[in-house]
Design a protein around this motif. Structure first.
Motif, PDB file in Angstrom:
ATOM      1  N   ILE A  39       0.748  -1.046   0.048  1.00 17.87           N
ATOM      2  CA  ILE A  39      -0.105  -0.116   0.194  1.00 17.87           C
ATOM      3  C   ILE A  39       1.015   1.329  -0.038  1.00 17.87           C
ATOM      4  O   ILE A  39       0.442   2.247  -0.725  1.00 17.87           O
ATOM      5  CB  ILE A  39      -0.975   0.009   1.186  1.00 17.87           C
ATOM      6  CG1 ILE A  39      -1.764  -1.380   1.070  1.00 17.87           C
ATOM      7  CG2 ILE A  39      -1.777   0.981   1.168  1.00 17.87           C
ATOM      8  CD1 ILE A  39      -2.293  -1.546   2.575  1.00 17.87           C
ATOM      9  N   ALA A  40       1.842   1.197   0.702  1.00 20.06           N
ATOM     10  CA  ALA A  40       3.010   2.288   0.806  1.00 20.06           C
ATOM     11  C   ALA A  40       3.431   2.580  -0.780  1.00 20.06           C
ATOM     12  O   ALA A  40       3.517   3.686  -1.159  1.00 20.06           O
ATOM     13  CB  ALA A  40       4.163   2.081   1.670  1.00 20.06           C
ATOM     14  N   GLY A  41       3.951   1.366  -1.458  1.00 15.21           N
ATOM     15  CA  GLY A  41       4.111   1.582  -2.844  1.00 15.21           C
ATOM     16  C   GLY A  41       3.046   2.279  -3.809  1.00 15.21           C
ATOM     17  O   GLY A  41       3.156   3.028  -4.534  1.00 15.21           O
ATOM     18  N   ALA A  42       1.782   1.656  -3.463  1.00 15.95           N
ATOM     19  CA  ALA A  42       0.711   2.122  -4.046  1.00 15.95           C
ATOM     20  C   ALA A  42       0.279   3.518  -3.876  1.00 15.95           C
ATOM     21  O   ALA A  42       0.145   4.354  -4.885  1.00 15.95           O
ATOM     22  CB  ALA A  42      -0.534   1.290  -3.625  1.00 15.95           C
ATOM     23  N   ILE A  43       0.639   4.303  -2.743  1.00 16.78           N
ATOM     24  CA  ILE A  43       0.584   5.541  -2.582  1.00 16.78           C
ATOM     25  C   ILE A  43       1.293   6.291  -3.506  1.00 16.78           C
ATOM     26  O   ILE A  43       1.167   7.310  -4.017  1.00 16.78           O
ATOM     27  CB  ILE A  43       0.934   6.048  -1.040  1.00 16.78           C
ATOM     28  CG1 ILE A  43      -0.232   5.487  -0.008  1.00 16.78           C
ATOM     29  CG2 ILE A  43       1.107   7.504  -0.765  1.00 16.78           C
ATOM     30  CD1 ILE A  43       0.396   5.495   1.426  1.00 16.78           C
ATOM     31  N   ILE A  44       2.586   5.895  -3.666  1.00 17.76           N
ATOM     32  CA  ILE A  44       3.692   6.760  -4.489  1.00 17.76           C
ATOM     33  C   ILE A  44       3.264   6.568  -6.031  1.00 17.76           C
ATOM     34  O   ILE A  44       3.197   7.330  -6.802  1.00 17.76           O
ATOM     35  CB  ILE A  44       5.056   6.097  -4.164  1.00 17.76           C
ATOM     36  CG1 ILE A  44       5.560   6.515  -2.721  1.00 17.76           C
ATOM     37  CG2 ILE A  44       6.040   6.827  -5.265  1.00 17.76           C
ATOM     38  CD1 ILE A  44       6.868   5.797  -2.518  1.00 17.76           C
ATOM     39  N   GLY A  45       2.998   5.317  -6.410  1.00 18.65           N
ATOM     40  CA  GLY A  45       2.261   4.948  -7.495  1.00 18.65           C
ATOM     41  C   GLY A  45       1.104   5.838  -8.068  1.00 18.65           C
ATOM     42  O   GLY A  45       1.219   6.328  -9.086  1.00 18.65           O
ATOM     43  N   ALA A  46       0.031   5.764  -7.039  1.00 18.50           N
ATOM     44  CA  ALA A  46      -0.888   6.626  -7.505  1.00 18.50           C
ATOM     45  C   ALA A  46      -0.641   8.133  -7.503  1.00 18.50           C
ATOM     46  O   ALA A  46      -1.178   9.043  -8.356  1.00 18.50           O
ATOM     47  CB  ALA A  46      -2.006   6.435  -6.135  1.00 18.50           C
ATOM     48  N   ALA A  47       0.134   8.701  -6.490  1.00 17.95           N
ATOM     49  CA  ALA A  47       0.631   9.840  -6.621  1.00 17.95           C
ATOM     50  C   ALA A  47       1.268  10.494  -7.819  1.00 17.95           C
ATOM     51  O   ALA A  47       1.102  11.492  -8.510  1.00 17.95           O
ATOM     52  CB  ALA A  47       1.486  10.534  -5.416  1.00 17.95           C
ATOM     53  N   THR A  48       2.099   9.511  -8.432  1.00 17.59           N
ATOM     54  CA  THR A  48       2.786  10.056  -9.730  1.00 17.59           C
ATOM     55  C   THR A  48       2.115   9.511 -10.940  1.00 17.59           C
ATOM     56  O   THR A  48       2.331   9.816 -11.969  1.00 17.59           O
ATOM     57  CB  THR A  48       4.252   9.258  -9.630  1.00 17.59           C
ATOM     58  OG1 THR A  48       4.110   7.827  -9.521  1.00 17.59           O
ATOM     59  CG2 THR A  48       5.062   9.581  -8.556  1.00 17.59           C
ATOM     60  N   GLY A  49       1.074   8.607 -10.944  1.00 22.67           N
ATOM     61  CA  GLY A  49       0.475   8.072 -11.905  1.00 22.67           C
ATOM     62  C   GLY A  49      -0.409   9.070 -12.698  1.00 22.67           C
ATOM     63  O   GLY A  49      -0.632   8.931 -14.045  1.00 22.67           O
ATOM     64  N   GLY A  50      -1.066   9.944 -11.874  1.00 23.04           N
ATOM     65  CA  GLY A  50      -1.657  11.190 -12.684  1.00 23.04           C
ATOM     66  C   GLY A  50      -0.806  12.026 -13.346  1.00 23.04           C
ATOM     67  O   GLY A  50      -1.430  12.178 -14.815  1.00 23.04           O
ATOM     68  N   TRP A  51       0.348  12.160 -13.218  1.00 24.64           N
ATOM     69  CA  TRP A  51       1.396  12.874 -13.975  1.00 24.64           C
ATOM     70  C   TRP A  51       1.855  12.092 -15.068  1.00 24.64           C
ATOM     71  O   TRP A  51       1.682  12.565 -16.517  1.00 24.64           O
ATOM     72  CB  TRP A  51       2.557  13.343 -13.062  1.00 24.64           C
ATOM     73  CG  TRP A  51       3.522  14.018 -14.016  1.00 24.64           C
ATOM     74  CD1 TRP A  51       3.693  15.425 -14.363  1.00 24.64           C
ATOM     75  CD2 TRP A  51       5.016  13.191 -14.500  1.00 24.64           C
ATOM     76  NE1 TRP A  51       4.706  15.440 -15.021  1.00 24.64           N
ATOM     77  CE2 TRP A  51       5.354  14.232 -15.232  1.00 24.64           C
ATOM     78  CE3 TRP A  51       5.324  11.994 -14.388  1.00 24.64           C
ATOM     79  CZ2 TRP A  51       6.845  13.753 -15.933  1.00 24.64           C
ATOM     80  CZ3 TRP A  51       6.412  11.531 -14.903  1.00 24.64           C
ATOM     81  CH2 TRP A  51       7.187  12.522 -15.738  1.00 24.64           C
ATOM     82  N   ILE A  52       2.361  10.470 -14.988  1.00 24.94           N
ATOM     83  CA  ILE A  52       2.624   9.962 -15.723  1.00 24.94           C
ATOM     84  C   ILE A  52       1.633   9.785 -16.984  1.00 24.94           C
ATOM     85  O   ILE A  52       1.420   9.962 -18.239  1.00 24.94           O
ATOM     86  CB  ILE A  52       2.902   8.381 -15.449  1.00 24.94           C
ATOM     87  CG1 ILE A  52       3.925   8.601 -14.708  1.00 24.94           C
ATOM     88  CG2 ILE A  52       3.035   7.509 -16.675  1.00 24.94           C
ATOM     89  CD1 ILE A  52       4.227   7.220 -13.903  1.00 24.94           C
TER      90      ILE A  52
END
Length: 457
Positions: A39-52
């Motif tokens: 879930i900690a990884g998913a937080i970073i993934g979701a936070a950067t996912g919008g920009w990607i």
């Protein structure tokens, strides 16, 4: 399916990881960390996912997520100690986080408005299908050497399949319009709409994309909170995601075998078998939700769901508060409570937050707001999964479920007063709802919303 499999598989694998690693067996905190590091990884993934998503497109974002997930799955399967296992969980979570932002937006942007809710909910169906599959795989490997390694390693398979299938799919037509690649977008739209409607869609998207390209040039994170209507939309979207987690869904999905053992069923295999019923009801409920979301509407579905969730959590609380009783009745009552909980949650609060978040933001804010909202979801998920076992140990499992029941009442009030009905509305009509709430009703919004209501009828 990647999202769902990862959510479900750790619940069964954890029973056997504890058998292999003494340190894990002795520490609730280490067990919570193995679960929640994804879930900690998913937080970073979701936070950067919008920009990607906004910079490189929905298709490339999905391909990147698949590659990261595959590396993480192989790392987990080969982990020689808990630290490497935790690192593998983090990588898998990173991939899931990017995918959780991308999939609903990609589906929504390629869908006609009249079936958009059903198609976005299909994404949630595959999450629940992945959860169900993970329990089946867990049971299949219970008597195989290296049990939990197989359980976790198999998750690379759907990521590999999706990577190659995604190569055959087109980019989002809306994103292509935003990048001024109109010819490619029209080719894709021609496969979705008949000729008469195609011309209207192309004209509409051409006008809209030009307006939004001008707006997008100056958009920053702070602009989400500067604009009153966008701020209102984000608070609703993020609030739904937070309440989805704080009403306990991933407590049930991550820890259901452990909860079943807490209720008095101590065999690993029996705990997995009873948890499979929970996962099966989750999948059935989601299928029902796909039908209801475009018929009953998002808001009614969420309210009905939360009413049942409250009752189920009260049943779970009562069963654990009476656990000291010599009767086995309360152990079975806990299992019934779990099944009822997932039966009420899955058709409503499962798909509604993701569907609403895919359709409430204007195009120029969709990537950034979708990413921020998904980040709220994962942070809430992290808080719940990292604390459940510790809180249950400190105050008792019964009182822990009672707290979740109280939160479900707050969620009901939030949906009742804050969440608008978006069933059958175009993106532009939804945008007018926020303008009306922020600045008061306009003639334009009255006319368009009346037309949207007629379309729903």
């Amino acid at each position: 399916m990647l999202f769902g499999y990862d959510t479900g598989v750790i619940s069964g694998a954890l029973l056997y990881i504890k058998d292999d690693f003494e340190a894990v067996r002795q520490s609730n905190f280490l067990q919570e960390t193995i679960v929640s590091m994804a879930i900690a990884g998913a937080i970073i993934g979701a936070a950067t996912g919008g920009w990607i998503n906004d910079a490189y497109g929905r298709k490339k974002a999905t391909l990147v997520a698949d590659v990261i997930f595959i590396i993480g799955a192989i790392g987990m399967a080969a982990a020689p100690d808990p630290n490497v296992l935790i690192l593998g969980r983090f990588l898998v979570g990173l991939g899931v986080g990017v995918a959780s932002v991308t999939a609903p937006v990609y589906i929504a942007e390629a869908s006609p408005s009249e079936i958009r809710g059903s198609l976005v909910s299909t994404n949630v169906l595959m999450i629940t299908a992945g959860q169900f599959l993970s329990y089946v795989v867990n049971l299949a490997f219970t008597r195989v050497r290296g049990t939990w390694r197989w359980m976790l390693g198999v998750s690379a398979v759907p990521a590999i399949v999706q990577f190659f299938l995604m190569l055959c799919l087109p980019e989002s037509p809306r994103w292509l319009f935003m990048k001024n690649r109109k010819n490619e977008a029209v080719d894709i739209l021609s496969k979705i709409y008949d000729l008469g409607r195609l011309e209207d869609e192309v004209d509409f998207l051409t006008t809209l994309s030009e307006q939004e390209r001008q707006k997008r040039k100056n958009i920053r994170l702070r602009d989400v909170f500067k604009s009153k209507e966008i701020r209102l939309a984000f608070l609703v979207g993020a609030g739904l995601q937070a309440f989805q987690q704080f009403t306990g869904i991933n407590t049930v999905m991550y820890y259901s075998p452990t909860i079943v053992q807490m209720a008095g069923f101590h065999s690993n295999e029996l705990a997995l078998q009873l948890s499979l019923i929970v996962a099966g009801m989750n999948a059935v409920g989601t299928v029902l939700g796909i039908y209801l979301i475009d018929h009953a509407g998002r808001k009614k579905l969420a309210l009905s769901s939360l009413g049942g969730v409250f009752a189920s959590l009260v049943i779970l609380s009562v069963s654990f508060l009476n656990q000291s009783s010599s009767s086995e009745v309360f152990g079975w009552l806990a299992v019934v409570g779990l099944v009822l909980y997932i039966s009420f949650f899955s058709p409503g609060m499962g798909p509604v937050p993701w569907t609403v978040n895919s359709e409430i933001y204007p195009e120029e804010y969709r990537g950034i707001c979708g990413g921020m909202s998904a980040t709220v979801c994962w942070i809430s998920n992290l808080i719940v999964s990292q604390s459940f076992l510790s809180i249950a140990e400190a105050i008792g499992t019964g009182y822990t479920f009672l707290i979740l029941a109280a939160i479900s009442v707050l969620a009901f009030v939030f949906v009742l007063f804050c969440v608008p009905e978006t069933k059958g509305l175009t993106f532009h009509e939804v945008e007018l709802i926020w303008k009306e709430r922020a600045w008061g009703e306009t003639t334009d919004s009255r006319n368009l919303l009346a037309q949207g209501t007629q379309n729903q009828s």
